[in-house]
Write a protein that holds these residues in place. Structure first.
Motif, PDB file in Angstrom:
ATOM      1  N   ILE A  87      -3.027  -1.978 -11.972  1.00  0.00           N
ATOM      2  CA  ILE A  87      -3.984  -2.084 -10.872  1.00  0.00           C
ATOM      3  C   ILE A  87      -3.846  -0.847  -9.990  1.00  0.00           C
ATOM      4  O   ILE A  87      -2.748  -0.396  -9.697  1.00  0.00           O
ATOM      5  CB  ILE A  87      -3.749  -3.329  -9.978  1.00  0.00           C
ATOM      6  CG1 ILE A  87      -2.624  -4.212 -10.559  1.00  0.00           C
ATOM      7  CG2 ILE A  87      -5.034  -4.101  -9.786  1.00  0.00           C
ATOM      8  CD1 ILE A  87      -2.317  -5.414  -9.703  1.00  0.00           C
ATOM      9  N   ARG A  88      -4.990  -0.362  -9.570  1.00  0.00           N
ATOM     10  CA  ARG A  88      -4.977   0.830  -8.728  1.00  0.00           C
ATOM     11  C   ARG A  88      -5.649   0.493  -7.411  1.00  0.00           C
ATOM     12  O   ARG A  88      -6.650  -0.200  -7.393  1.00  0.00           O
ATOM     13  CB  ARG A  88      -5.823   1.939  -9.362  1.00  0.00           C
ATOM     14  CG  ARG A  88      -5.219   2.589 -10.545  1.00  0.00           C
ATOM     15  CD  ARG A  88      -6.060   3.763 -10.911  1.00  0.00           C
ATOM     16  NE  ARG A  88      -5.941   4.815  -9.894  1.00  0.00           N
ATOM     17  CZ  ARG A  88      -6.041   6.112 -10.192  1.00  0.00           C
ATOM     18  NH1 ARG A  88      -6.263   6.482 -11.423  1.00  0.00           N
ATOM     19  NH2 ARG A  88      -5.938   7.025  -9.251  1.00  0.00           N
ATOM     20  N   TRP A  89      -5.077   0.946  -6.377  1.00  0.00           N
ATOM     21  CA  TRP A  89      -5.795   0.832  -5.111  1.00  0.00           C
ATOM     22  C   TRP A  89      -5.401   1.925  -4.162  1.00  0.00           C
ATOM     23  O   TRP A  89      -4.534   2.750  -4.435  1.00  0.00           O
ATOM     24  CB  TRP A  89      -5.674  -0.552  -4.493  1.00  0.00           C
ATOM     25  CG  TRP A  89      -4.272  -1.060  -4.310  1.00  0.00           C
ATOM     26  CD1 TRP A  89      -3.254  -0.420  -3.713  1.00  0.00           C
ATOM     27  CD2 TRP A  89      -3.760  -2.312  -4.745  1.00  0.00           C
ATOM     28  NE1 TRP A  89      -2.146  -1.180  -3.709  1.00  0.00           N
ATOM     29  CE2 TRP A  89      -2.419  -2.368  -4.341  1.00  0.00           C
ATOM     30  CE3 TRP A  89      -4.312  -3.405  -5.423  1.00  0.00           C
ATOM     31  CZ2 TRP A  89      -1.624  -3.474  -4.594  1.00  0.00           C
ATOM     32  CZ3 TRP A  89      -3.508  -4.489  -5.663  1.00  0.00           C
ATOM     33  CH2 TRP A  89      -2.177  -4.525  -5.259  1.00  0.00           C
ATOM     34  N   TRP A  90      -6.040   1.860  -3.061  1.00  0.00           N
ATOM     35  CA  TRP A  90      -5.831   2.814  -1.997  1.00  0.00           C
ATOM     36  C   TRP A  90      -4.382   2.735  -1.530  1.00  0.00           C
ATOM     37  O   TRP A  90      -3.779   1.683  -1.543  1.00  0.00           O
ATOM     38  CB  TRP A  90      -6.813   2.440  -0.873  1.00  0.00           C
ATOM     39  CG  TRP A  90      -6.662   3.243   0.348  1.00  0.00           C
ATOM     40  CD1 TRP A  90      -7.217   4.468   0.598  1.00  0.00           C
ATOM     41  CD2 TRP A  90      -5.913   2.892   1.507  1.00  0.00           C
ATOM     42  NE1 TRP A  90      -6.871   4.907   1.833  1.00  0.00           N
ATOM     43  CE2 TRP A  90      -6.063   3.946   2.414  1.00  0.00           C
ATOM     44  CE3 TRP A  90      -5.116   1.798   1.870  1.00  0.00           C
ATOM     45  CZ2 TRP A  90      -5.456   3.953   3.664  1.00  0.00           C
ATOM     46  CZ3 TRP A  90      -4.518   1.807   3.101  1.00  0.00           C
ATOM     47  CH2 TRP A  90      -4.693   2.884   3.994  1.00  0.00           C
ATOM     48  N   SER A  91      -3.797   3.877  -1.164  1.00  0.00           N
ATOM     49  CA  SER A  91      -2.412   3.804  -0.718  1.00  0.00           C
ATOM     50  C   SER A  91      -2.215   4.512   0.610  1.00  0.00           C
ATOM     51  O   SER A  91      -3.038   5.328   1.037  1.00  0.00           O
ATOM     52  CB  SER A  91      -1.497   4.406  -1.782  1.00  0.00           C
ATOM     53  OG  SER A  91      -1.849   5.764  -1.948  1.00  0.00           O
ATOM     54  N   LEU A  92      -1.122   4.151   1.252  1.00  0.00           N
ATOM     55  CA  LEU A  92      -0.809   4.710   2.567  1.00  0.00           C
ATOM     56  C   LEU A  92      -0.139   6.073   2.412  1.00  0.00           C
ATOM     57  O   LEU A  92       0.709   6.239   1.540  1.00  0.00           O
ATOM     58  CB  LEU A  92       0.196   3.804   3.272  1.00  0.00           C
ATOM     59  CG  LEU A  92      -0.293   2.465   3.786  1.00  0.00           C
ATOM     60  CD1 LEU A  92       0.904   1.657   4.249  1.00  0.00           C
ATOM     61  CD2 LEU A  92      -1.258   2.686   4.934  1.00  0.00           C
ATOM     62  N   PRO A  93      -0.507   7.011   3.263  1.00  0.00           N
ATOM     63  CA  PRO A  93       0.252   8.259   3.277  1.00  0.00           C
ATOM     64  C   PRO A  93       1.700   7.943   3.654  1.00  0.00           C
ATOM     65  O   PRO A  93       1.953   7.036   4.437  1.00  0.00           O
ATOM     66  CB  PRO A  93      -0.414   9.096   4.366  1.00  0.00           C
ATOM     67  CG  PRO A  93      -1.551   8.313   4.886  1.00  0.00           C
ATOM     68  CD  PRO A  93      -1.574   6.976   4.240  1.00  0.00           C
ATOM     69  N   ASP A  94       2.604   8.697   3.090  1.00  0.00           N
ATOM     70  CA  ASP A  94       4.020   8.398   3.274  1.00  0.00           C
ATOM     71  C   ASP A  94       4.478   8.383   4.724  1.00  0.00           C
ATOM     72  O   ASP A  94       5.244   7.515   5.131  1.00  0.00           O
ATOM     73  CB  ASP A  94       4.873   9.398   2.489  1.00  0.00           C
ATOM     74  CG  ASP A  94       5.027   8.935   1.050  1.00  0.00           C
ATOM     75  OD1 ASP A  94       4.533   7.823   0.737  1.00  0.00           O
ATOM     76  OD2 ASP A  94       5.625   9.676   0.256  1.00  0.00           O
ATOM     77  N   THR A  95       3.972   9.315   5.498  1.00  0.00           N
ATOM     78  CA  THR A  95       4.453   9.364   6.882  1.00  0.00           C
ATOM     79  C   THR A  95       4.000   8.138   7.654  1.00  0.00           C
ATOM     80  O   THR A  95       4.750   7.564   8.434  1.00  0.00           O
ATOM     81  CB  THR A  95       3.926  10.613   7.598  1.00  0.00           C
ATOM     82  OG1 THR A  95       2.548  10.754   7.261  1.00  0.00           O
ATOM     83  CG2 THR A  95       4.705  11.843   7.188  1.00  0.00           C
ATOM     84  N   LEU A  96       2.785   7.735   7.371  1.00  0.00           N
ATOM     85  CA  LEU A  96       2.285   6.539   8.048  1.00  0.00           C
ATOM     86  C   LEU A  96       3.141   5.333   7.626  1.00  0.00           C
ATOM     87  O   LEU A  96       3.592   4.547   8.461  1.00  0.00           O
ATOM     88  CB  LEU A  96       0.819   6.298   7.694  1.00  0.00           C
ATOM     89  CG  LEU A  96       0.195   5.076   8.350  1.00  0.00           C
ATOM     90  CD1 LEU A  96       0.280   5.175   9.869  1.00  0.00           C
ATOM     91  CD2 LEU A  96      -1.255   4.902   7.920  1.00  0.00           C
ATOM     92  N   PHE A 100       0.782  -1.230   0.000  1.00  0.00           N
ATOM     93  CA  PHE A 100       0.000   0.000   0.000  1.00  0.00           C
ATOM     94  C   PHE A 100       0.822   1.294   0.000  1.00  0.00           C
ATOM     95  O   PHE A 100       0.276   2.373  -0.042  1.00  0.00           O
ATOM     96  CB  PHE A 100      -0.954   0.020   1.196  1.00  0.00           C
ATOM     97  CG  PHE A 100      -1.988  -1.056   1.121  1.00  0.00           C
ATOM     98  CD1 PHE A 100      -2.897  -1.079   0.070  1.00  0.00           C
ATOM     99  CD2 PHE A 100      -2.055  -2.060   2.073  1.00  0.00           C
ATOM    100  CE1 PHE A 100      -3.852  -2.072  -0.021  1.00  0.00           C
ATOM    101  CE2 PHE A 100      -3.002  -3.049   1.991  1.00  0.00           C
ATOM    102  CZ  PHE A 100      -3.909  -3.057   0.949  1.00  0.00           C
ATOM    103  N   LEU A 101       2.130   1.167   0.111  1.00  0.00           N
ATOM    104  CA  LEU A 101       2.951   2.377   0.072  1.00  0.00           C
ATOM    105  C   LEU A 101       2.684   3.127  -1.231  1.00  0.00           C
ATOM    106  O   LEU A 101       2.585   2.534  -2.291  1.00  0.00           O
ATOM    107  CB  LEU A 101       4.427   1.989   0.158  1.00  0.00           C
ATOM    108  CG  LEU A 101       5.403   3.154   0.184  1.00  0.00           C
ATOM    109  CD1 LEU A 101       5.368   3.810   1.566  1.00  0.00           C
ATOM    110  CD2 LEU A 101       6.809   2.674  -0.140  1.00  0.00           C
ATOM    111  N   LEU A 102       2.595   4.459  -1.129  1.00  0.00           N
ATOM    112  CA  LEU A 102       2.226   5.251  -2.292  1.00  0.00           C
ATOM    113  C   LEU A 102       3.175   4.992  -3.463  1.00  0.00           C
ATOM    114  O   LEU A 102       2.746   4.724  -4.591  1.00  0.00           O
ATOM    115  CB  LEU A 102       2.211   6.741  -1.925  1.00  0.00           C
ATOM    116  CG  LEU A 102       1.757   7.662  -3.057  1.00  0.00           C
ATOM    117  CD1 LEU A 102       0.343   7.314  -3.496  1.00  0.00           C
ATOM    118  CD2 LEU A 102       1.865   9.107  -2.634  1.00  0.00           C
ATOM    119  N   ALA A 103       4.470   5.014  -3.142  1.00  0.00           N
ATOM    120  CA  ALA A 103       5.454   4.803  -4.201  1.00  0.00           C
ATOM    121  C   ALA A 103       5.252   3.446  -4.863  1.00  0.00           C
ATOM    122  O   ALA A 103       5.406   3.289  -6.073  1.00  0.00           O
ATOM    123  CB  ALA A 103       6.855   4.888  -3.611  1.00  0.00           C
TER     124      ALA A 103
END
Ligand code: SF4
Ligand code: SF4
Ligand code: SF4
Lengths: 421, 444, 219
Positions: C104-113, C90-93
């Motif tokens: 594929i696209r999905w929800w990603s984690l904010p970087d700081t999290l 889930f990491l944005l990068a």
């Protein structure tokens, strides 16, 4: 066997009241009916430590015994029991005790025609077989498996011939057991000897043997087969050729071998209770073609229908063309003939009985403690508190049914044509 | 025979192991290990070995580990490491000395109780792996003497205690006569074909504890049960061959047992208060024979008593007074879920039941099971010292007031006897049937 | 450096994915074949209900006796495994990569999290390392391979963490990070990391035996 030709196949019904016995004796044990259905008998307690057998309401001979057990009719209709008198045991037949007495007697065997009655006996902590009242001349330190020949004239036992104390495991592993036919022990020693079979002519003896802790085979007259197996089950003799056939386990799977050579091509998860058809042409056995599924295989071919809990009491028809057995699924039993299960399921069923021409099959069955009979998948209208196996008349047209109903023993002759109605 | 010194506790003298080891060669060891692993095991062993992440989380499941001050040699995975891992890693090239140690570990430091399977996050079955080690030990001929002798007894007599063919029915008739002094028309019906129930027991009952047969007969009589006992082989449901890895003999004795029930045309097999026999009949022996579940419903004594009490077939005249505690035998509680029924029976019979902790599936094994007690005197201290935690658990329960310990399993019974004695805990140990016999209503 | 990055994130990544997916399928397939060949009886006892009953108890923190007995370890191991799975997926990068490579696209984690989660994984690995060294019952059964797999698992996170914060040579770190990720992926089916693949099966089997045959709880 007493000749069924001479039995009464005419009288439709004969009754013997049983309830009255209970008032006469302190207690009455379970009754047994004679093969011809004319007699019914039970062990009864006369007084503390005093027993007799009540046969058709009459006491059995003069003698009152200190203990009586294992009351059975032999196939020829004689009434036998194991009896104790003055601390000594023997067999009594029709009320007469054998002259020879023993420290203990157990596991009676009857030949099919009833001419041979044998049992295991112990005297002064030595063991032997007794046949028609005569024990072997040689006694052994222990005896574990017993056999009576088909003609009723020979007996055999697995016997211990080298003394070994408990704890002497290595001595035991060198072999302390062998088999004895009519009291004559083989020269060979085995770690274990189990399940004996005597040839139809009474001359040869076969047994399962364990050669060391790991290798099993069949020994015939003391000579083990060359082949070694992971384990084996009881051997049987071919009724005509004298060949010996036994289930053997190799690489974790079972098959059937004859005289040390593979007999069936395919293997099974389990295979046992092999039997020859009366003419010796076919072999059937109870098998598990896959884990947890049971059926009957005839000449190596399993029935397509398989059952989950148990298959038991397989039997060939007299002409060898059909095989019937009992199959259990869940808690109930069904009769299965040539792989076709009958529609009714029972709490218990007994070995199916074929008519002389093999067309009709009948079995004693029970549900909720009520006994009845099922003939060709149709249930007899009557029910009973107790019942014995049905017997076909020699011409196959009638059935002898022996039951207990409302405190009375009933001997019935029912035409096969009337059974389902 | 030299006295084993305290320091080298593992150097016990056992002729089964010692003579066996002296006959070993490295080639034989290698061929046997590889043959067992290649031909007799499959995906379970492989997956268990490859999946175990060496986390040690199973350690605290094991009473041996807890009792030996957390010595890692006694942790479940530690025992695996010292045995089967090495055998696999070295492709069977291990020394006779290694085999001696493996025999001692597998036979006397594991009760095959499967408590560790409840603690490993992956459900890795250490007990199964210990059974494989025992199988290898059997094939190498290094099984400890006492239990090997018992396996021999099974092979000869189909019972555990060399009870001869005549001694069995003779004993039953003797107990019947004894019981008739109390209840004149009581019977122990032998060979009664078509009875509802076949009652089977383990051989120590006729050999040493005939009063248990007596009590069973009284319970059956009072409850009006239609029962029978065989007078042939097949009466004994015990099974030490299962624990020596002699699967062929295990199968043979189980077959004798089931076929006797077939022959007697009974509907169920009721068995006495024994744990390992239940496992053998319900879980192990039947499988080796190809039965996924036993061909007959197997009713363990706990469940049988539960049914009788629940149905009102036996009445309690006055409840048992001294406070009791209940030991859950692994083989019927972890092995068959009879924990609640055992409690129902205990509460129905006794005024006060004090729980020990942990209990039910999580109870500590008695340390006698899995054949360990059957390795006999040479290893008695191994199992008594290997179960200090049991002593602590019992002691704690005693301080809460328990005076009597109910152990509805023969092995537990004898094993706990030794523990109670050694640690001077002072609990009286009873079977359920002892108490039922004492408190039930009997014909005057 | 650029070509190194391109190589590890291009062909090597494909190979790693192939090894991971192919290897996993192969190992599961082989396991099932082995069951059918050598221990077919196992199928007889499998039960969906009891499999999931058991798995469910074991994937919920503190739902089993042993999780409750080991509170610290339970917290660490759940946090570690959760983060270990969440960050790579889930990491944005990574999400960008997922989209670029597979669409594929999905929800990603904010970087700081994600950064915090990474730290949790690293701390978890340290915890396991220390536990392995200091706890006698763990140490006794530890082999070199246990340290190796710990290294394989923590490497992508350590390098990722360093790269994200650009503390050392970023391009090198990035390349190493991707390489470590490739190695970890590829190693899963072929090392003890395969407990990720097999544990549901072993658990399901034990759960079924306990539920269906033994009528007892296995937690
Ligand atoms: S004794 Fe019980 S808990 Fe200990 S290793 Fe053996 S099976 Fe596991
Ligand atoms: S708990 Fe399970 S995975 Fe951990 S060491 Fe024990 S057996 Fe291996
Ligand atoms: S003897 Fe009792 S406590 Fe011990 S393993 Fe057996 S059943 Fe369990």
């Amino acid at each position: 066997m007493a000749d069924p030709q001479s039995w009464d196949w005419e009288t439709r019904e004969k009754k013997i009241p049983l309830d009255a016995w209970k008032t006469e004796y302190r207690w009455v044990e379970e009754p047994y009916a004679s093969p011809d259905g004319e007699k019914v008998a039970a062990v009864v307690n006369v007084d503390e430590g005093e027993f007799t057998v009540c046969v058709n309401g009459e006491a059995w001979g003069e003698t009152v015994f200190d203990k009586i057990w294992h009351l059975r009719f032999s196939p020829d209709g004689r009434l036998t029991a194991l009896v104790n008198e003055m601390g000594e045991w023997t067999m009594a037949i029709d009320g007469e005790a054998w002259e020879n007495k023993f420290g203990y007697i157990w596991e009676p065997h009857y030949s099919a025609d009833g001419s041979g009655i044998a049992a295991a006996v112990q005297q002064d902590m030595q063991y032997a077989m007794v046949l028609n009242g005569e024990p072997w001349e040689t006694m052994f330190a222990n005896m574990t498996y017993f056999a009576l020949s088909p003609d009723g004239r020979h007996t055999a036992g697995a016997v211990q011939v080298v003394d070994v104390d408990s704890g002497e495991i290595h001595k035991f592993q060198e072999g302390t057991f062998t088999a004895a036919l009519d009291g004559n022990a083989w020269d060979t020693r085995f770690v274990n000897v189990w399940n004996l079979a005597i040839s139809p002519d009474g001359v040869h003896l076969a047994a399962e043997v364990r050669l060391n802790l790991y290798d099993y085979t069949i020994a015939v007259d003391g000579v083990p087969w060359d082949a070694r197996y992971q384990t084996v089950w009881a051997p049987v003799f071919h009724p005509l050729t004298g060949g010996v056939v036994a289930p053997v386990r190799e690489k974790g799977a079972w098959t059937l071998a004859q005289d040390g050579k593979p007999l069936w091509k395919r293997t099974f998860v389990q295979l046992w209770q092999q039997m020859f058809s009366p003419d010796g042409q076919r072999i059937a056995a109870i098998v598990a073609p896959k884990y947890g599924r049971w059926t009957v295989a005839v000449d190596g071919e399993p029935w397509p229908a398989t059952f989950g809990k148990l298959v038991t009491d397989a039997v060939f028809s007299p002409d060898g063309r059909k095989v019937a057995a009992l199959a259990k699924d869940g808690e109930t039993f069904r009769v299965v003939v040539d792989g076709q299960p009958w529609s009714d399921a029972w709490d218990m069923a007994w070995k199916p009985v074929f008519g002389p021409d093999g067309k009709d099959v009948v079995a004693k069955v029970e549900k909720d403690h009520r006994y009845t009979y099922s003939l060709n998948n149709r249930v007899w209208r009557g029910t009973a508190d107790a019942a014995w196996d049905p017997v076909f008349s020699p011409d196959g047209t009638r059935l002898l049914l022996r039951t207990v109903e409302s405190g009375q023993y009933v001997r019935r002759v029912v035409p096969v044509s009337e059974m389902a109605g | 025979m030299a006295e084993p010194s305290k320091q080298e506790k593992t150097a016990v003298v056992d002729d089964g192991i010692d003579v066996g080891v002296s006959r070993l060669t490295e080639e034989k060891i290698q061929s046997v290990i590889n043959s067992v692993i290649d031909n007799e095991t499959g995906v379970r062993l492989k997956t268990y070995v490859e999946t175990c992440i060496h986390c040690g989380l199973c350690s605290e499941a094991c009473h041996y580990y807890l009792s030996h001050d957390k010595d890692p040699h006694y942790s479940p995975v530690g025992k695996v490491k010292q045995t089967i891992w090495e055998m696999i890693r070295k492709k069977g090239r291990v020394s006779p000395e290694f085999i001696r140690q493996a025999a001692i570990i597998a036979h006397t430091q594991c009760n095959l109780c499967k408590r560790c399977a409840q603690y490993c996050p992956f459900g890795i079955d250490i007990a199964y792996m210990m059974s494989i080690v025992r199988r290898i030990i059997h094939r190498l001929g290094v099984t400890p003497l006492y239990i090997q002798d018992t396996a021999h007894s099974h092979s000869v007599t189909m019972n555990q205690m060399w009870v001869k063919g005549d001694e069995w029915p003779d004993t039953l008739q003797w107990q019947e006569e004894e019981a008739q002094a109390e209840i004149p028309d009581l019977r122990i019906p032998l060979e009664k074909e078509g009875a509802d129930i076949m009652y089977s027991v383990i051989a120590p009952e006729p050999k040493f504890q005939a009063q248990l047969l007596y009590q069973a007969a009284v319970i059956m009589h009072v409850a009006g049960v239609d029962w029978t006992m065989p007078a042939s082989v097949g009466w004994d449901n015990s099974d030490m061959a299962m624990y020596t890895g002699d699967n062929e003999i295990m199968g043979r004795i189980k077959r004798a047992h089931f076929e006797t029930a077939e022959r007697l045309k009974v509907k169920k097999i009721v068995m006495g208060e024994c744990g390992h026999a239940f496992r053998s009949v319900y879980d192990m022996g039947n499988r080796w024979l190809g039965w996924s579940m036993p061909p007959f419903t197997i009713v363990h004594a706990i469940e049988f008593y539960y049914d009788l009490i629940k149905a009102g077939r036996i009445q309690i005249a006055r409840k048992f007074k001294p406070p009791v505690t209940l030991h859950d035998p692994c083989n019927v509680v972890r092995g068959a879920g009879l924990g609640e029924k055992a409690r129902y029976v205990a509460h129905a019979l006794c005024e006060t039941v004090i729980e020990m902790y942990p209990n039910r599936e999580h109870n500590y094994c008695c340390c006698a099971g899995g054949g360990v007690i059957n390795t006999g005197p040479p290893f008695k201290m191994a199992r008594v010292e290997g179960n200090r935690v049991k002593a602590e658990q019992l002691f704690e329960t005693k301080t809460k007031g328990a005076e009597v310990l109910i152990a509805p399993c023969h092995n537990c019974h004898s094993g706990l006897e030794d523990i109670v004695h050694h640690y001077e805990i002072g609990l009286e140990i009873k079977f359920f049937s002892d108490i039922i016999y004492e408190v039930m209503e009997k014909p005057a | 450096m650029h070509s190194f990055y391109n190589f590890v994130s291009g062909p090597l990544a494909w190979i790693a994915f192939l090894l991971f997916i192919g290897g996993s399928i192969f190992r599961i397939g082989r396991m099932l074949v082995l069951v059918a060949q050598k221990e077919p009886f196992i199928f007889t006892y499998m039960s969906w209900r009891y499999s999931f009953r058991s798995i469910l108890h074991w994937i919920v923190p503190f739902a089993t006796v042993n999780w409750r007995r080991q509170p610290v370890l339970t917290v660490v191991t759940f946090a570690f495994h959760l983060c270990l799975l969440a960050v790579p997926v889930f990491l944005l990068a990574h999400a960008v990569l997922w989209e670029d490579s597979f669409g594929i696209r999905w929800w990603s984690l904010p970087d700081t999290l994600a950064d915090t989660l990474t730290v949790i994984v690293i701390l978890g690995a340290v915890f396991f390392l220390v536990r392995r060294i200091t706890r006698p019952e763990v140490r006794f059964v530890t082999s070199a391979s246990d340290y190796v797999i710990l290294a394989i698992v923590s490497a992508p996170f350590i390098t990722g963490f360093l790269a994200y914060h650009q503390w050392f040579a970023y391009p090198l770190m990035m390349g190493l990070h991707v390489l470590a990720g490739d190695i970890m992926l590829a190693a899963i089916p072929f090392t003890r990391l395969s407990h990720m693949i097999f544990s549901p099966f072993t658990r399901a089997y034990m759960g079924s035996e306990f539920g269906k045959v033994r009528h007892a709880r296995d937690w």
